[in-house]
Design an enzyme around this catalytic site. Sequence first.
Site, mmCIF file in Angstrom:
data_model
loop_
_atom_site.group_PDB
_atom_site.id
_atom_site.type_symbol
_atom_site.label_atom_id
_atom_site.label_comp_id
_atom_site.label_asym_id
_atom_site.label_seq_id
_atom_site.Cartn_x
_atom_site.Cartn_y
_atom_site.Cartn_z
ATOM 1 N N HIS A 33 0.824 -1.210 0.000
ATOM 2 C CA HIS A 33 0.000 0.000 0.000
ATOM 3 C C HIS A 33 0.857 1.258 0.000
ATOM 4 C CE1 HIS A 33 -2.297 -3.330 1.733
ATOM 5 N NE2 HIS A 33 -3.400 -2.723 1.309
ATOM 6 N N HIS A 73 -2.214 -0.986 7.128
ATOM 7 C CA HIS A 73 -1.891 -1.234 5.711
ATOM 8 C C HIS A 73 -0.800 -0.289 5.228
ATOM 9 C CE1 HIS A 73 -5.202 1.761 5.584
ATOM 10 N NE2 HIS A 73 -4.574 2.241 4.510
ATOM 11 N N GLY A 122 -3.633 -3.648 11.477
ATOM 12 C CA GLY A 122 -4.058 -4.180 10.178
ATOM 13 C C GLY A 122 -5.570 -4.301 10.187
ATOM 14 N N PRO A 123 -6.136 -4.971 11.199
ATOM 15 C CA PRO A 123 -7.589 -4.909 11.348
ATOM 16 C C PRO A 123 -7.942 -3.479 11.783
ATOM 17 C CG PRO A 123 -6.641 -6.778 12.566
ATOM 18 C CD PRO A 123 -5.513 -5.864 12.193
ATOM 19 N N LEU A 124 -8.589 -2.748 10.910
ATOM 20 C CA LEU A 124 -8.776 -1.313 11.133
ATOM 21 C C LEU A 124 -9.470 -1.032 12.459
ATOM 22 C CD1 LEU A 124 -9.731 -0.397 7.463
ATOM 23 C CD2 LEU A 124 -7.709 0.426 8.703
ATOM 24 N N ILE A 191 -10.534 9.099 0.823
ATOM 25 C CA ILE A 191 -10.508 7.957 -0.104
ATOM 26 C C ILE A 191 -10.392 6.654 0.680
ATOM 27 C CG2 ILE A 191 -8.988 6.775 -1.802
ATOM 28 C CD1 ILE A 191 -10.497 8.984 -3.155
ATOM 29 N N HIS A 263 -4.235 3.340 -3.302
ATOM 30 C CA HIS A 263 -4.354 2.728 -1.972
ATOM 31 C C HIS A 263 -3.528 1.451 -1.794
ATOM 32 C CE1 HIS A 263 -6.138 0.755 1.549
ATOM 33 N NE2 HIS A 263 -6.223 -0.305 0.778
ATOM 34 N N SER A 385 -22.720 -8.538 37.607
ATOM 35 C CA SER A 385 -22.929 -9.895 37.086
ATOM 36 C C SER A 385 -21.618 -10.621 36.855
ATOM 37 C CB SER A 385 -23.673 -9.834 35.748
ATOM 38 O OG SER A 385 -24.887 -9.159 35.896
ATOM 39 N N GLU A 412 -17.751 -3.483 24.592
ATOM 40 C CA GLU A 412 -16.938 -4.692 24.755
ATOM 41 C C GLU A 412 -15.705 -4.681 23.864
ATOM 42 O OE1 GLU A 412 -20.192 -4.714 23.978
ATOM 43 O OE2 GLU A 412 -21.175 -5.503 25.768
ATOM 44 N N HIS A 462 -21.568 -16.296 32.899
ATOM 45 C CA HIS A 462 -22.820 -16.785 32.311
ATOM 46 C C HIS A 462 -22.478 -17.666 31.115
ATOM 47 C CE1 HIS A 462 -23.882 -13.538 34.936
ATOM 48 N NE2 HIS A 462 -25.169 -13.716 34.765
ATOM 49 N N HIS A 474 -28.644 -15.096 24.928
ATOM 50 C CA HIS A 474 -27.604 -14.903 25.940
ATOM 51 C C HIS A 474 -26.848 -16.183 26.276
ATOM 52 C CE1 HIS A 474 -29.383 -11.027 26.298
ATOM 53 N NE2 HIS A 474 -28.727 -10.698 27.407
ATOM 54 N N ARG A 521 -22.953 -18.712 36.094
ATOM 55 C CA ARG A 521 -23.885 -17.871 36.858
ATOM 56 C C ARG A 521 -24.408 -18.672 38.044
ATOM 57 N NH1 ARG A 521 -29.997 -17.154 36.283
ATOM 58 N NH2 ARG A 521 -30.348 -15.276 37.512
HETATM 59 C C1 LIG Z 1 -11.499 -4.476 9.980
HETATM 60 C C2 LIG Z 1 -10.987 -4.311 8.595
HETATM 61 N N1 LIG Z 1 -11.842 -4.336 7.560
HETATM 62 C C3 LIG Z 1 -11.387 -4.242 6.305
HETATM 63 C C4 LIG Z 1 -10.061 -4.138 6.045
HETATM 64 C C5 LIG Z 1 -9.543 -4.073 4.613
HETATM 65 N N2 LIG Z 1 -9.094 -2.705 4.334
HETATM 66 C C6 LIG Z 1 -7.807 -2.355 4.391
HETATM 67 S S1 LIG Z 1 -7.580 -0.701 4.212
HETATM 68 C C7 LIG Z 1 -9.230 -0.438 4.003
HETATM 69 C C8 LIG Z 1 -9.810 0.938 3.858
HETATM 70 C C9 LIG Z 1 -8.967 1.875 3.141
HETATM 71 O O1 LIG Z 1 -9.350 3.193 3.373
HETATM 72 P P1 LIG Z 1 -8.612 4.092 4.422
HETATM 73 O O2 LIG Z 1 -8.701 3.472 5.740
HETATM 74 O O3 LIG Z 1 -9.125 5.455 4.279
HETATM 75 O O4 LIG Z 1 -7.100 4.029 3.988
HETATM 76 P P2 LIG Z 1 -6.429 4.769 2.740
HETATM 77 O O5 LIG Z 1 -6.937 4.125 1.507
HETATM 78 O O6 LIG Z 1 -6.809 6.189 2.834
HETATM 79 O O7 LIG Z 1 -4.973 4.516 2.932
HETATM 80 C C10 LIG Z 1 -9.921 -1.629 4.094
HETATM 81 C C11 LIG Z 1 -11.399 -1.756 3.930
HETATM 82 C C12 LIG Z 1 -9.190 -4.117 7.154
HETATM 83 N N3 LIG Z 1 -7.883 -4.015 7.019
HETATM 84 N N4 LIG Z 1 -9.678 -4.177 8.415
HETATM 85 MG MG LIG Z 2 -8.573 7.139 3.350
#
Ligand SMILES: Cc1ncc(C[n+]2csc(CCOP(=O)(O)OP(=O)(O)O)c2C)c(N)n1
Ligand SMILES: [Mg+2]
Length: 663
Positions: A33, A73, A122-124, A191, A263, A385, A412, A462, A474, A521
Amino acid sequence: MPKESNKNKTHNALANAIRFLSIDAVQQANSGHPGLPMGMADVATVLFTKFLKFDPANPKWFNRDRFILSAGHGSMLLYSLLYLTGYKDISIQDIKNFRQLNSKCAGHPEYGHISGIETTTGPLGQGFGNAVGMALSERILATSFGKISDHFTYVIASDGDLMEGISHEAASLAGHLKLNKLIVFFDDNGISIDGPVNLANSENTTNRFKSYQWNTISIDGHNPDSIAKAIKVAQKSKKPTLISCKTKIGFGSPNKEGKSSAHGSPLGNDEIQLTRKVLNWSNEPFQIPLKVLNQWRTCSTFGKAEFKKWNNSFSKISSKQKTEFNRRIKGKIPTTVTKALTTFKKKLIKDPMSLATRQSSEMVINKISGLMPEFIGGSADLTGSNNTKAKEAQIIAAPKYNGQYIYYGIREHAMAAIMNGMSLHQGIIPFGGTFLIFADYCKPSIRLSGLMEQRVIYVLTHDSIGLGEDGPTHQPIEQLASLRATPNVNVYRPADTYETIECWEQALNTSKNPSVMALTRQKLSPIRHVYSKENLCSYGAYELNSSSKKPTVTLYASGSEVNLAISTMKLLNKNKISCRVVSVPCFELFKNQTPAYQNKIKGSSKVNVSIEAGVKMGWNDICPSGTLNISIESFGASAPYEELYKYFGLSSEKIYKQIIKKI
Ligand SMILES: Cc1ncc(C[n+]2csc(CCOP(=O)(O)OP(=O)(O)O)c2C)c(N)n1
Ligand SMILES: [Mg+2]
């Protein structure tokens, strides 16, 4: 192009070094990226060269500012910064190996690969949550150690980070807690992958953060003076700050700048040549002019001086405080905790109690909380709880933050990510509660606790249809199996108070695993009647009792179903069928035992039966082949729990009948 001033020339060269390392690495890997590093290079350059307190020669210095690239990324931005500023554990060769097998420079930043990577992202949205945890830890530790804990936490977050639900939860709590040393740069490039962000978004992000009680600043993210000015203002804020940086994704690429095509794919050789021209960068791929590299390498002079100052301050605190600080940072459990738990176990044998394991867990928390100031609990609005609050624990709140308990609110996912951040920060052992069913609401962060090998303790109560009347929405059915399937996560399901103490002891002493405590519980009768010096739960599974040396039947069970196994055993014995019961509090720990131990536990009974009030998935890895699984393979139902157990076939009479059929 407007004529560059000398000051701008220097800045541009520094920023372009990030841009081209990123462009070249992505091109060489033919994957990655480039857009984010190109767009955020100006912000990162100003932050790292003028503000960030760090010393690449002492990357783990406790009081360094934390920098989190939540938008993982854009990993090449971070790798470039770490290489350019002179971290010892990254070389230009590592950058050339970006995204290749065993490279330190993995696709997304991974905690532990390079010392300057503060967390795996990585997981946004996850990094954003971690950063809130780090900023909170810094404040909590300051209550014990004053200026020894005094740093900023900086974050780069993208559109995606801020769209994710977790960012809403975490930002809201950060505003409530007035974490004023948290500074987030929002890469406001408009973007994302599918195109312009307005395809899916109409909100005003600045106003959103304002309503969370954040300080907000909007700037041109390519103007070094504006960036510096904004950071100065943010550092003085009484609230967390969002600096919205208007940027162009893929900055400098004549055909891809400002477009989603920048991207997530290499620019391509032709476009790279054009970009080199536009940005006035005539160097070969991966080549950084010595002058530029030297400028980067000296940018931590300020951080090095701060490191010296800090060491000086540290040398002046009392030796008692030093010992305590070092203990907490190393994550060592005080010996008083081990002693307290041993005393508790012995007392319990003399004076057995029938309690729900959530109550047993509360007793453990009460016994050790006062001995471990770093033991920071909380719950996502289920304190009463989950039984997570020690009687004495004060509530952590602005402006003092002195306490041991966090009201996370109904958040959570953020709770879990914040706990990861607290654990990564060091000096804190976090635990937090919700219902086991809502593990699914924090699963992405639990997974990262496992991936990053963090000691985060999830108190999930629980834990089965045994919760009764609240019904199928639940009642966990598949949750235990899915958590057990997550690598490195130890899932404990203790069967009585004694086992609950052992499981807590094991969780606290396992510094590289997150733990899930699956707790009931409903009340459970004691199953352990003899004190054991050894922690039997640490074996994952052990023989609880046996009516013969060569029992015909072995019953395997966990948690609340161990009592059911015992009553089934009684019924079998009454009918002259010999039987043994194996308690299985933790699959993962059992799988780590030697084959000899595993075989001993598996034994050689004619009939083997597993009993658990959830899906059977996973039990066949623990039990001998051909095991009869007593389980629940459908959603639960709403009724008093005793009726539900019978309805779902979990009664000693029904199990007995199935065993007889098999014999
Ligand atoms: C939870 C999650 N969902 C989806 C993705 C896949 N993914 C990677 S970057 C992105 C979005 C890109 O847009 P942005 O965050 O604005 O980054 P930019 O393109 O501006 O660098 C997605 C959907 C991810 N990494 N994590
Ligand atoms: Mg962006």
